[in-house]
Design a protein around this motif. Structure first.
Motif, PDB file in Angstrom:
ATOM      1  N   LYS A 257      23.446 -26.446   4.461  1.00 50.31           N
ATOM      2  CA  LYS A 257      23.626 -27.710   4.910  1.00 50.31           C
ATOM      3  C   LYS A 257      22.038 -28.145   5.170  1.00 50.31           C
ATOM      4  N   ALA A 258      21.512 -27.394   6.043  1.00 48.87           N
ATOM      5  CA  ALA A 258      20.229 -27.891   6.326  1.00 48.87           C
ATOM      6  C   ALA A 258      19.099 -27.862   5.107  1.00 48.87           C
ATOM      7  N   ALA A 259      19.137 -27.101   4.123  1.00 48.64           N
ATOM      8  CA  ALA A 259      18.254 -27.016   2.862  1.00 48.64           C
ATOM      9  C   ALA A 259      18.745 -28.585   2.340  1.00 48.64           C
ATOM     10  N   THR A 260      19.954 -28.760   1.924  1.00 47.73           N
ATOM     11  CA  THR A 260      20.527 -29.977   1.232  1.00 47.73           C
ATOM     12  C   THR A 260      19.906 -31.156   1.944  1.00 47.73           C
ATOM     13  N   ALA A 261      20.040 -30.985   3.441  1.00 43.19           N
ATOM     14  CA  ALA A 261      19.592 -32.261   4.161  1.00 43.19           C
ATOM     15  C   ALA A 261      18.111 -32.361   4.165  1.00 43.19           C
ATOM     16  N   LEU A 262      17.336 -31.556   4.246  1.00 44.41           N
ATOM     17  CA  LEU A 262      15.761 -31.497   3.823  1.00 44.41           C
ATOM     18  C   LEU A 262      15.626 -32.057   2.412  1.00 44.41           C
ATOM     19  N   GLN A 263      16.171 -31.600   1.525  1.00 41.37           N
ATOM     20  CA  GLN A 263      16.005 -32.198   0.248  1.00 41.37           C
ATOM     21  C   GLN A 263      16.347 -33.536   0.115  1.00 41.37           C
ATOM     22  N   THR A 264      17.323 -33.982   0.672  1.00 36.95           N
ATOM     23  CA  THR A 264      17.800 -35.431   0.490  1.00 36.95           C
ATOM     24  C   THR A 264      16.730 -36.363   1.389  1.00 36.95           C
ATOM     25  N   LEU A 265      16.432 -35.672   2.508  1.00 37.72           N
ATOM     26  CA  LEU A 265      15.278 -36.546   3.234  1.00 37.72           C
ATOM     27  C   LEU A 265      13.889 -36.589   2.703  1.00 37.72           C
ATOM     28  N   THR A 266      13.476 -35.428   1.833  1.00 39.30           N
ATOM     29  CA  THR A 266      12.125 -35.433   1.147  1.00 39.30           C
ATOM     30  C   THR A 266      12.416 -36.334   0.128  1.00 39.30           C
ATOM     31  N   LEU A 267      13.224 -36.554  -0.572  1.00 39.77           N
ATOM     32  CA  LEU A 267      13.470 -37.582  -1.702  1.00 39.77           C
ATOM     33  C   LEU A 267      13.495 -38.980  -1.159  1.00 39.77           C
ATOM     34  N   PHE A 268      13.986 -39.256   0.050  1.00 38.21           N
ATOM     35  CA  PHE A 268      13.832 -40.526   0.560  1.00 38.21           C
ATOM     36  C   PHE A 268      12.548 -40.930   1.055  1.00 38.21           C
TER      37      PHE A 268
ATOM     38  N   GLN B  83      10.254 -39.712  -0.342  1.00 34.41           N
ATOM     39  CA  GLN B  83       9.299 -40.003  -1.710  1.00 34.41           C
ATOM     40  C   GLN B  83       9.522 -41.398  -2.051  1.00 34.41           C
ATOM     41  N   SER B  84      10.712 -41.921  -1.936  1.00 32.40           N
ATOM     42  CA  SER B  84      11.082 -43.406  -2.145  1.00 32.40           C
ATOM     43  C   SER B  84      10.244 -44.333  -1.436  1.00 32.40           C
ATOM     44  N   VAL B  85      10.109 -44.092  -0.133  1.00 37.44           N
ATOM     45  CA  VAL B  85       9.139 -44.715   0.762  1.00 37.44           C
ATOM     46  C   VAL B  85       7.684 -44.871   0.515  1.00 37.44           C
ATOM     47  N   THR B  86       7.197 -43.764   0.357  1.00 36.30           N
ATOM     48  CA  THR B  86       6.013 -43.549  -0.259  1.00 36.30           C
ATOM     49  C   THR B  86       5.604 -44.061  -1.524  1.00 36.30           C
TER      50      THR B  86
ATOM     51  N   HIS C  63      -2.987 -45.500   1.614  1.00 35.73           N
ATOM     52  CA  HIS C  63      -2.713 -44.171   2.291  1.00 35.73           C
ATOM     53  C   HIS C  63      -1.517 -43.758   1.410  1.00 35.73           C
ATOM     54  N   GLY C  64      -0.955 -44.546   0.522  1.00 35.18           N
ATOM     55  CA  GLY C  64       0.331 -44.330  -0.199  1.00 35.18           C
ATOM     56  C   GLY C  64       0.308 -43.308  -1.115  1.00 35.18           C
ATOM     57  N   TYR C  65      -0.981 -43.016  -1.708  1.00 41.03           N
ATOM     58  CA  TYR C  65      -0.924 -42.096  -2.760  1.00 41.03           C
ATOM     59  C   TYR C  65      -0.877 -40.739  -2.059  1.00 41.03           C
ATOM     60  N   LEU C  66      -1.931 -40.497  -0.968  1.00 45.31           N
ATOM     61  CA  LEU C  66      -1.917 -39.343  -0.368  1.00 45.31           C
ATOM     62  C   LEU C  66      -0.571 -38.673   0.082  1.00 45.31           C
ATOM     63  N   MET C  67       0.340 -39.841   0.804  1.00 45.66           N
ATOM     64  CA  MET C  67       1.444 -39.386   1.374  1.00 45.66           C
ATOM     65  C   MET C  67       2.501 -39.308   0.245  1.00 45.66           C
ATOM     66  N   HIS C  68       2.188 -39.750  -1.154  1.00 48.50           N
ATOM     67  CA  HIS C  68       3.169 -39.575  -2.116  1.00 48.50           C
ATOM     68  C   HIS C  68       2.910 -38.092  -2.546  1.00 48.50           C
ATOM     69  N   ASP C  69       1.690 -37.784  -2.863  1.00 44.99           N
ATOM     70  CA  ASP C  69       1.225 -36.538  -3.318  1.00 44.99           C
ATOM     71  C   ASP C  69       1.280 -35.513  -2.373  1.00 44.99           C
ATOM     72  N   ILE C  70       1.565 -35.594  -1.043  1.00 47.36           N
ATOM     73  CA  ILE C  70       1.867 -34.460  -0.218  1.00 47.36           C
ATOM     74  C   ILE C  70       3.423 -34.408  -0.197  1.00 47.36           C
ATOM     75  N   GLY C  71       4.207 -35.241  -0.228  1.00 45.20           N
ATOM     76  CA  GLY C  71       5.407 -35.411  -0.533  1.00 45.20           C
ATOM     77  C   GLY C  71       6.247 -34.638  -1.571  1.00 45.20           C
ATOM     78  N   SER C  72       5.375 -34.927  -2.709  1.00 42.16           N
ATOM     79  CA  SER C  72       5.872 -34.256  -3.727  1.00 42.16           C
ATOM     80  C   SER C  72       5.906 -32.723  -3.892  1.00 42.16           C
ATOM     81  N   LYS C  73       4.846 -32.259  -2.972  1.00 41.00           N
ATOM     82  CA  LYS C  73       4.885 -30.919  -2.960  1.00 41.00           C
ATOM     83  C   LYS C  73       5.984 -30.406  -1.817  1.00 41.00           C
ATOM     84  N   VAL C  74       6.204 -31.173  -0.878  1.00 35.22           N
ATOM     85  CA  VAL C  74       7.292 -30.685   0.078  1.00 35.22           C
ATOM     86  C   VAL C  74       8.608 -30.829  -0.527  1.00 35.22           C
ATOM     87  N   MET C  75       8.953 -31.919  -1.371  1.00 33.36           N
ATOM     88  CA  MET C  75      10.086 -32.304  -2.234  1.00 33.36           C
ATOM     89  C   MET C  75      10.131 -30.879  -3.267  1.00 33.36           C
ATOM     90  N   TYR C  76       9.457 -30.287  -3.742  1.00 35.95           N
ATOM     91  CA  TYR C  76       9.592 -29.302  -4.639  1.00 35.95           C
ATOM     92  C   TYR C  76       9.941 -28.274  -4.049  1.00 35.95           C
TER      93      TYR C  76
END
Length: 134
Positions: A16-27, A29-32, A41-54
């Motif tokens: 449950k925690a892993a699925t919630a984390l994945q969903t939140l990181t994808l959300f 990513q849409s914001v960034t 700052h959008g590029y940097l945030m999206h770049d960092i977020g992509s690594k966290v999402m993966y």
């Protein structure tokens, strides 16, 4: 009626925690992605977020595997999570290649799939089951 073991219950919580984390990181990513259009700052945030999402997608695969092994149930969730990791790999490759015509729709699909997985992880009865034929 058999009761779930402590290991199976812990695996469910981790899933449950892993699925919630994945969903939140994808959300996130849409914001960034929207921030890319309006902020320096959008590029940097999206770049960092992509690594966290993966990393979250890899964690989701691990969580499905750990929740599957104790109970010996169907390996289908592990296959779904592995397929999702492949989608995440394609998403990263499309982002690095700057192909927004495919990157953006794939991100929407991934968010929808992750939201469905989260709904299933939180309440297995929330999604309809296929009818059993006699």
């Amino acid at each position: 009626m058999t009761r779930p073991t402590a290991a199976a219950q812990g695996g469910g919580t981790f899933l449950k925690a892993a699925t919630a984390l994945q969903t939140l990181t994808l959300f996130f990513q849409s914001v960034t992605a929207g921030m890319l259009l309006t902020s320096s700052h959008g590029y940097l945030m999206h770049d960092i977020g992509s690594k966290v999402m993966y990393a979250a997608a890899m964690l989701y695969v691990l969580a499905t595997f750990l929740s599957w092994r104790p109970g010996g149930g169907s390996p289908r969730p592990v296959l779904y999570a592995t397929g999702f990791l492949l989608l995440a790999s394609a998403q990263v490759a499309l982002g690095v290649a700057h192909v927004p015509a495919l990157h953006v729709p794939l991100g929407v699909v991934m968010f929808a799939l992750s939201t469905l997985a989260l709904a299933r992880a939180l309440d297995p009865r929330s999604l309809p089951r296929p009818a059993v034929r006699p």
